[in-house]
Design an enzyme around this catalytic site. Structure first.
Site, PDB file in Angstrom:
ATOM      1  CE  LYS A 267      -3.153   2.825   3.187  1.00 56.11           C
ATOM      2  NZ  LYS A 267      -4.166   2.271   4.392  1.00 56.11           N
ATOM      3  CG  ASP A 272      -5.474   8.014   4.222  1.00 56.01           C
ATOM      4  OD1 ASP A 272      -6.362   8.839   3.771  1.00 56.01           O
ATOM      5  OD2 ASP A 272      -5.249   7.236   4.652  1.00 56.01           O
ATOM      6  CE  LYS A 279      -6.164   9.097   7.863  1.00 53.45           C
ATOM      7  NZ  LYS A 279      -6.911   8.240   9.105  1.00 53.45           N
ATOM      8  CG  ASP A 290      -1.895   5.524   4.936  1.00 55.21           C
ATOM      9  OD1 ASP A 290      -1.337   3.977   5.375  1.00 55.21           O
ATOM     10  OD2 ASP A 290      -3.175   5.512   4.576  1.00 55.21           O
ATOM     11  CG  ASP A 349      -9.772   7.592   7.432  1.00 57.97           C
ATOM     12  OD1 ASP A 349      -8.924   7.524   6.242  1.00 57.97           O
ATOM     13  OD2 ASP A 349      -9.747   7.703   7.768  1.00 57.97           O
ATOM     14  CD  GLU A 351      -6.830   5.296   2.299  1.00 59.12           C
ATOM     15  OE1 GLU A 351      -7.227   5.737   2.898  1.00 59.12           O
ATOM     16  OE2 GLU A 351      -5.712   5.012   3.103  1.00 59.12           O
ATOM     17  NE  ARG A 353     -11.193  -1.188   4.067  1.00 62.58           N
ATOM     18  CZ  ARG A 353     -11.532  -1.300   5.014  1.00 62.58           C
ATOM     19  NH1 ARG A 353     -12.531  -1.812   5.507  1.00 62.58           N
ATOM     20  NH2 ARG A 353     -10.748  -0.792   6.582  1.00 62.58           N
TER      21      ARG A 353
HETATM   22  N1  BES Z   1      -3.981   4.351   6.839  1.00 65.09           N
HETATM   23  C1  BES Z   1      -5.337   4.428   7.595  1.00 65.09           C
HETATM   24  C2  BES Z   1      -5.111   3.525   8.461  1.00 65.09           C
HETATM   25  C3  BES Z   1      -4.003   3.690   9.643  1.00 65.09           C
HETATM   26  C4  BES Z   1      -4.893   4.590  11.229  1.00 65.09           C
HETATM   27  C5  BES Z   1      -2.581   3.693   9.678  1.00 65.09           C
HETATM   28  C6  BES Z   1      -4.411   4.825  12.170  1.00 65.09           C
HETATM   29  C7  BES Z   1      -2.210   3.948  11.327  1.00 65.09           C
HETATM   30  C8  BES Z   1      -3.000   4.579  12.661  1.00 65.09           C
HETATM   31  C9  BES Z   1      -6.376   3.860   6.565  1.00 65.09           C
HETATM   32  O1  BES Z   1      -7.110   4.340   5.792  1.00 65.09           O
HETATM   33  C10 BES Z   1      -7.763   4.074   7.039  1.00 65.09           C
HETATM   34  O2  BES Z   1      -7.527   5.182   7.681  1.00 65.09           O
HETATM   35  N2  BES Z   1      -8.598   3.097   7.507  1.00 65.09           N
HETATM   36  C11 BES Z   1     -10.086   3.606   8.757  1.00 65.09           C
HETATM   37  C12 BES Z   1     -10.878   2.788   8.277  1.00 65.09           C
HETATM   38  C13 BES Z   1     -11.755   2.970   8.491  1.00 65.09           C
HETATM   39  C14 BES Z   1     -12.548   4.052   8.161  1.00 65.09           C
HETATM   40  C15 BES Z   1     -12.844   1.677   8.378  1.00 65.09           C
HETATM   41  C16 BES Z   1      -9.840   3.418   9.899  1.00 65.09           C
HETATM   42  O3  BES Z   1      -8.967   2.155  10.695  1.00 65.09           O
HETATM   43  O4  BES Z   1      -9.833   4.452  10.600  1.00 65.09           O
HETATM   44 ZN    ZN Z   2      -7.389   6.226   5.224  1.00 69.96          ZN
HETATM   45 ZN    ZN Z   3      -4.990   4.714   4.555  1.00 64.48          ZN
END
Ligand code: BES
Ligand code: ZN
Ligand code: ZN
Length: 499
Positions: A267, A272, A279, A290, A349, A351, A353
């Site tokens: 990834k 992000d 966020k 990210d 967010d 994204e 996946r």
């Molecule tokens: N890049 C983030 C995941 C992340 C969050 C990595 C904090 C390290 C620290 C990912 O793209 C994301 O934002 N995921 C969301 C998914 C949710 C919206 C289902 C998350 O984990 O909050």
């Molecule tokens: Zn994200």
């Molecule tokens: Zn992300």
């Protein structure tokens, strides 16, 4: 990286600027400690009697110009209880000693740490761990500090001393492996620590292209090529950004011709912001990390090239920013992925996946033996495992067991989470094939369930490195920032396949 070499010989006869010897719990001297003590009219025992160094792990004391030795500094480093030693303790002791010496003014030093007994480990394993500790522990990211520290007497070389001449060969080979592993890890750290305005998708493509090896072929697709290939998931996430995406494919043919490769997928979100589902501002800067999955893949390729490993590898990286431009994809949008699966976007967010869907489907199409992906995928993984272990999920028990074994050996640790069929329910969409978020619970697992739809029946493991890829506190073997997690792990895994 400083120079590391291997030698065998007596601590008393070393002419280096410093000699590092271990001190065990209860003020117990190791063999080299005993030798120095005997040569110096018992000055070490005398010192230990008068001063407060007990042998507790990590404690450091320096004696200058010890009688009977040829070195200016005899550095005693506490190693704790010898029975409790493992390779990682050795790695961290080496890191601590190296960092201590870095400030001392010593230039060439020798380490007698490999005389510590580690159950189940020989001279090679120990030399590798010590070398990794030194190189990873000394890593710094200082490219953007305008004022360079003027240290005229910089640490220049470490000699890892082994007990017997018979161990020299194995230990030298192990240090060469450590050199490759650390170059790869440091490459991954440098890429990930780079700020989002420098480390862009285009930059990642350039860095991949700059890897050179006779067995390596790198293809970097720009936006036009990505449109032509039909990586529509990547394009959807890219809509909110004014920078072009990149789709990077690396082919390394070091193994037998015709053997299916191991595919590594990463990834590569160079930033992000969350997109329209933006966020919160606190720590948003950390989302430059990210792309640590992509960095891990590039780090592994760097090391594999460096070591000319006899394996076939396919690397696939999808890279973009996730921003909020006027054309950004929105909650409610339905995106048709490269594989043809319709994804209902309920949170922009989630994204990672969506871009991985295309990268995994492309990798699966190439008929690899197996796919292993690396992604800073979910905040839920940070909640579950913190920064001590990456989440490990997938569709193949045997593959996961092997990765676990490498996790234990390298201390680049992983922890399995289940992928029961029932979890798949959570990503069912009312109006499309799947939705990009599950319910409140098991966020790491439902993200992996989403990915599982894109690998068909290819053997696959997913590493959620969200908690391990960077560490704002830093650790013994990593400065604050990117850690390079996944690189040591996978190189150990690949190394075991070749023997
Ligand atoms: N890049 C983030 C995941 C992340 C969050 C990595 C904090 C390290 C620290 C990912 O793209 C994301 O934002 N995921 C969301 C998914 C949710 C919206 C289902 C998350 O984990 O909050
Ligand atoms: Zn994200
Ligand atoms: Zn992300």
């Amino acid at each position: 990286m400083i120079e590391i070499q291997v030698k065998s010989g007596s601590a008393v006869k070393q002419r280096d600027d410093a000699v590092v010897i271990p001190l065990l719990e209860g003020r117990k001297l190791s063999d080299s400690g005993k030798a120095i003590n005997a040569a110096s009219n018992k000055s070490l025992v005398d010192y230990l009697r008068k001063f407060d160094q007990s042998g507790d792990s990590g404690e450091i004391g320096t004696l200058y110009n010890v009688q009977g030795t040829l070195t200016a500094r005899t550095v005693l480093i506490g190693a704790g209880n010898e029975k409790k030693l493992d390779l990682h303790k050795l790695r961290t002791l080496a890191a601590k000693a190296a960092r201590h010496l870095e400030k001392s003014g010593a230039r060439d030093v020798s380490f007698f740490l490999s005389e510590l007994a580690v159950r189940g480990s020989g001279a090679a394993d120990k030399a590798q761990a010590i070398a990794e500790g030194i190189w990873l522990g000394l890593y710094k990211f200082e490219q953007y500090k305008s004022e360079k520290k003027e240290n005229k007497r910089e640490l220049r070389s470490v000699t890892i001393m082994v007990k017997s001449r018979r161990d020299l060969d194995a230990a030298e080979k192990a240090v060469a492996v450590a050199r490759g592993v650390c170059r790869g890890t440091i490459f991954a750290r440098d890429l990930a620590n780079g700020p989002g305005n420098v480390c862009t998708p285009e930059y990642l493509g350039d860095q991949a292209r700059a890897l050179k090896h006779k067995n390596l072929k790198v293809t970097v697709m720009d936006k036009k090529a990505i449109e032509k290939a039909g990586f529509t998931g990547l394009l959807a996430v890219n809509q909110g950004s004014s920078r072009e995406p990149r789709f990077i494919v690396l082919n390394y043919q070091g193994g037998k011709k015709g053997d299916a490769p191991v595919a590594l997928v990463g990834k590569g979100l160079t930033f992000d912001a969350g997109g329209i589902s933006i966020k919160p501002p606190a720590h948003m800067d950390e989302m430059k990390f990210d792309m640590c999955g992509a960095a891990a893949v590039l780090g592994i390729f760097r090391a594999v090239c460096e070591l000319s490993l006899p394996v076939n590898l396919l690397g696939v990286i999808a890279s973009t920013e996730n921003l909020l431009g006027g054309a950004a994809y929105k909650p409610g949008d339905i995106v048709k992925s490269y594989k043809g699966i319709n994804i209902e976007v309920l949170n922009t967010d989630a994204e990672g996946r969506i871009i991985l869907a295309d990268a995994l489907a492309y990798a699966a199409e190439q008929k690899p033996e197996q796919i292993i992906d690396f992604a800073t995928l979910t905040g839920a993984c940070v909640v579950a495992l913190g920064s001590e272990a990456s989440g490990l999920l997938g569709n193949d028990d045997a593959l996961q067991s092997k990765i676990e074994k490498s996790g234990k050996h390298t201390h680049d640790r992983v922890w399995r989470l289940p992928m029961y069929e029932e979890y798949q329910e959570q990503i069912k969409s009312e109006i499309a094939d799947i939705k990009n978020i599950g319910g409140r619970g098991a966020g790491t697992i439902t993200a992996a369930c989403f990915l599982s739809r894109f690998v068909d029946d290819v053997t696959w493991a997913h590493l959620d490195i969200a908690g391990t890829a960077w560490d704002m506190k830093g650790s013994d073997i990593s400065a604050k920032g990117a850690t390079g997690s996944g690189v040591r792990l996978l190189l150990d895994y690949l190394g075991r396949r070749t023997v």
